[in-house]
Design a protein around this motif. Structure first.
Motif, short mmCIF file in Angstrom:
data_model
loop_
_atom_site.label_atom_id
_atom_site.label_comp_id
_atom_site.label_asym_id
_atom_site.label_seq_id
_atom_site.Cartn_x
_atom_site.Cartn_y
_atom_site.Cartn_z
N MET A 15 0.83 -1.21 0.00
CA MET A 15 0.00 0.00 0.00
C MET A 15 0.86 1.26 0.00
O MET A 15 0.53 2.23 -0.67
N SER A 16 1.94 1.23 0.75
CA SER A 16 2.85 2.39 0.76
C SER A 16 3.47 2.61 -0.61
O SER A 16 3.63 3.75 -1.05
N ALA A 17 3.80 1.52 -1.30
CA ALA A 17 4.36 1.64 -2.65
C ALA A 17 3.32 2.23 -3.61
O ALA A 17 3.66 3.10 -4.42
N LEU A 18 2.09 1.79 -3.52
CA LEU A 18 1.04 2.36 -4.36
C LEU A 18 0.84 3.84 -4.05
O LEU A 18 0.74 4.66 -4.96
N SER A 19 0.82 4.19 -2.77
CA SER A 19 0.69 5.60 -2.38
C SER A 19 1.82 6.43 -2.98
O SER A 19 1.57 7.50 -3.56
N ALA A 20 3.04 5.97 -2.84
CA ALA A 20 4.20 6.71 -3.33
C ALA A 20 4.16 6.85 -4.85
O ALA A 20 4.45 7.93 -5.39
N THR A 21 3.79 5.78 -5.54
CA THR A 21 3.72 5.81 -7.00
C THR A 21 2.64 6.78 -7.47
O THR A 21 2.85 7.57 -8.40
N ALA A 22 1.47 6.74 -6.82
CA ALA A 22 0.38 7.63 -7.19
C ALA A 22 0.75 9.09 -6.95
O ALA A 22 0.50 9.95 -7.80
N LYS A 24 3.78 10.42 -6.82
CA LYS A 24 4.82 10.79 -7.78
C LYS A 24 4.22 11.05 -9.15
O LYS A 24 4.54 12.03 -9.81
N GLY A 25 3.33 10.18 -9.60
CA GLY A 25 2.70 10.32 -10.91
C GLY A 25 1.78 11.52 -11.00
O GLY A 25 1.64 12.11 -12.07
N LEU A 26 1.17 11.88 -9.88
CA LEU A 26 0.32 13.08 -9.86
C LEU A 26 1.19 14.32 -10.05
O LEU A 26 0.80 15.27 -10.72
N GLY A 27 2.37 14.30 -9.46
CA GLY A 27 3.34 15.36 -9.69
C GLY A 27 3.12 16.64 -8.91
O GLY A 27 3.77 17.65 -9.20
N ASP A 28 2.24 16.64 -7.94
CA ASP A 28 1.95 17.84 -7.16
C ASP A 28 1.72 17.42 -5.71
O ASP A 28 0.62 17.00 -5.35
N PRO A 29 2.77 17.52 -4.88
CA PRO A 29 2.65 17.02 -3.50
C PRO A 29 1.60 17.77 -2.67
O PRO A 29 0.97 17.16 -1.81
N VAL A 30 1.40 19.04 -2.92
CA VAL A 30 0.39 19.79 -2.17
C VAL A 30 -1.01 19.30 -2.54
O VAL A 30 -1.85 19.04 -1.67
N LEU A 31 -1.27 19.15 -3.82
CA LEU A 31 -2.57 18.64 -4.26
C LEU A 31 -2.79 17.23 -3.72
O LEU A 31 -3.89 16.89 -3.27
N ALA A 32 -1.76 16.40 -3.73
CA ALA A 32 -1.88 15.05 -3.20
C ALA A 32 -2.32 15.09 -1.73
O ALA A 32 -3.22 14.34 -1.32
N GLU A 33 -1.74 15.98 -0.96
CA GLU A 33 -2.12 16.08 0.46
C GLU A 33 -3.55 16.60 0.61
O GLU A 33 -4.29 16.11 1.47
N LEU A 34 -3.95 17.56 -0.20
CA LEU A 34 -5.33 18.05 -0.13
C LEU A 34 -6.33 16.93 -0.41
O LEU A 34 -7.35 16.79 0.29
N VAL A 35 -6.03 16.13 -1.41
CA VAL A 35 -6.89 14.99 -1.76
C VAL A 35 -6.97 14.01 -0.59
O VAL A 35 -8.05 13.55 -0.21
N MET A 36 -5.83 13.70 0.00
CA MET A 36 -5.81 12.72 1.09
C MET A 36 -6.47 13.27 2.35
O MET A 36 -7.14 12.52 3.07
N HIS A 121 -8.60 18.76 -16.61
CA HIS A 121 -7.47 19.35 -15.89
C HIS A 121 -6.27 18.41 -15.74
O HIS A 121 -5.20 18.85 -15.33
N PHE A 122 -6.47 17.13 -16.05
CA PHE A 122 -5.39 16.16 -15.90
C PHE A 122 -5.30 15.31 -17.15
O PHE A 122 -6.33 14.85 -17.66
N ASP A 123 -4.09 15.09 -17.65
CA ASP A 123 -3.95 14.17 -18.78
C ASP A 123 -4.25 12.76 -18.29
O ASP A 123 -4.44 12.53 -17.09
N GLU A 124 -4.31 11.80 -19.21
CA GLU A 124 -4.72 10.44 -18.85
C GLU A 124 -3.85 9.84 -17.75
O GLU A 124 -4.36 9.20 -16.83
N ALA A 125 -2.55 10.00 -17.84
CA ALA A 125 -1.64 9.41 -16.85
C ALA A 125 -1.84 10.04 -15.48
O ALA A 125 -1.94 9.34 -14.47
N ARG A 126 -1.92 11.36 -15.44
CA ARG A 126 -2.10 12.04 -14.14
C ARG A 126 -3.48 11.75 -13.55
O ARG A 126 -3.62 11.62 -12.34
#
Length: 156
Positions: A15-22, A24-36, A121-126
Motif C-alpha cells: 500500500m505504501s508503494a502504491l501511495s508513493a507511485t500515485a 509521484k505520478g500526480l506530480g503535485d505534492p500539495v494537491l496530493a495532500e489536499l486529496v488525502m 485538468h489532468f492528462d490520462e496518466a495524471r
C-alpha cells in the motif's frame, strides 16, 4: 493481536508503494495532500488526518486552505479549478452513492460531469494516478478506522 501492529508488513509495504507511485505520478505534492485530507475528512479517519495535515504543512500548504478544505465548494478563489476538480472527484470516488445509476438494479457511480471536469485538468496518466491516490487513501482510511488507530502515531 495488539492494535499497535497496524497491518501485515507485506500489505503495508504494498500500500505504501502504491501511495508513493500515485503521488509521484500526480506530480503535485500539495494537491496530493489536499486529496488525502479531504478523503480522510469524509471517512472520519483521525490517524490519516493527523498524518496528512502534518505533511501538507511540511509541503508549504497554508493554514487557511487547510482549515477551509471541508467547505471547499463554498470558497470562491481559495482553490484553483484543477484543485476543485480533484476535490470533486475525491468526494465522488470516496462516497460512490450519489452517482447516476447505470444498471436497472441501481448503484452509485462517479457522475460523468465530475469525471469529465477532472479529465479537463489532468492528462490520462495524471488522472489515473489521481484516481489511484484517492483509492489508496480510502483503503488506508478504512484500515485505520476499522482498527481504531488513534491520531498521534505518525512521525515524519
Amino acid at each position: 493481536m495488539s492494535r499497535t501492529r497496524l497491518l501485515d508488513e507485506e500489505v503495508g509495504r504494498a500500500m505504501s508503494a502504491l501511495s508513493a507511485t500515485a503521488k509521484k505520478g500526480l506530480g503535485d505534492p500539495v494537491l496530493a495532500e489536499l486529496v488525502m485530507i479531504r478523503a480522510s475528512q469524509l471517512n472520519h479517519c483521525a490517524f490519516c488526518l493527523d498524518m496528512h495535515l502534518t505533511a501538507a504543512r511540511r509541503n508549504g500548504e497554508s493554514e487557511e486552505r487547510i482549515q477551509l478544505l471541508n467547505a471547499w465548494e463554498e470558497t470562491e478563489d481559495l482553490y484553483t479549478e484543477q484543485e476543485r476538480a480533484a476535490l470533486a472527484l475525491t468526494e465522488a470516488v470516496t462516497v460512490l452513492t450519489g452517482g447516476t445509476s447505470r444498471t436497472k438494479s441501481g448503484g452509485g457511480f462517479v457522475p460523468d460531469e465530475v469525471y469529465d471536469r477532472a479529465a479537463k485538468h489532468f492528462d490520462e496518466a495524471r488522472l489515473a494516478h489521481l484516481i489511484a491516490l484517492i483509492s489508496v487513501i480510502n483503503s488506508w482510511n478504512r484500515l485505520m478506522v476499522s482498527r481504531r488507530i488513534p491520531p498521534g502515531g505518525y512521525r515524519p
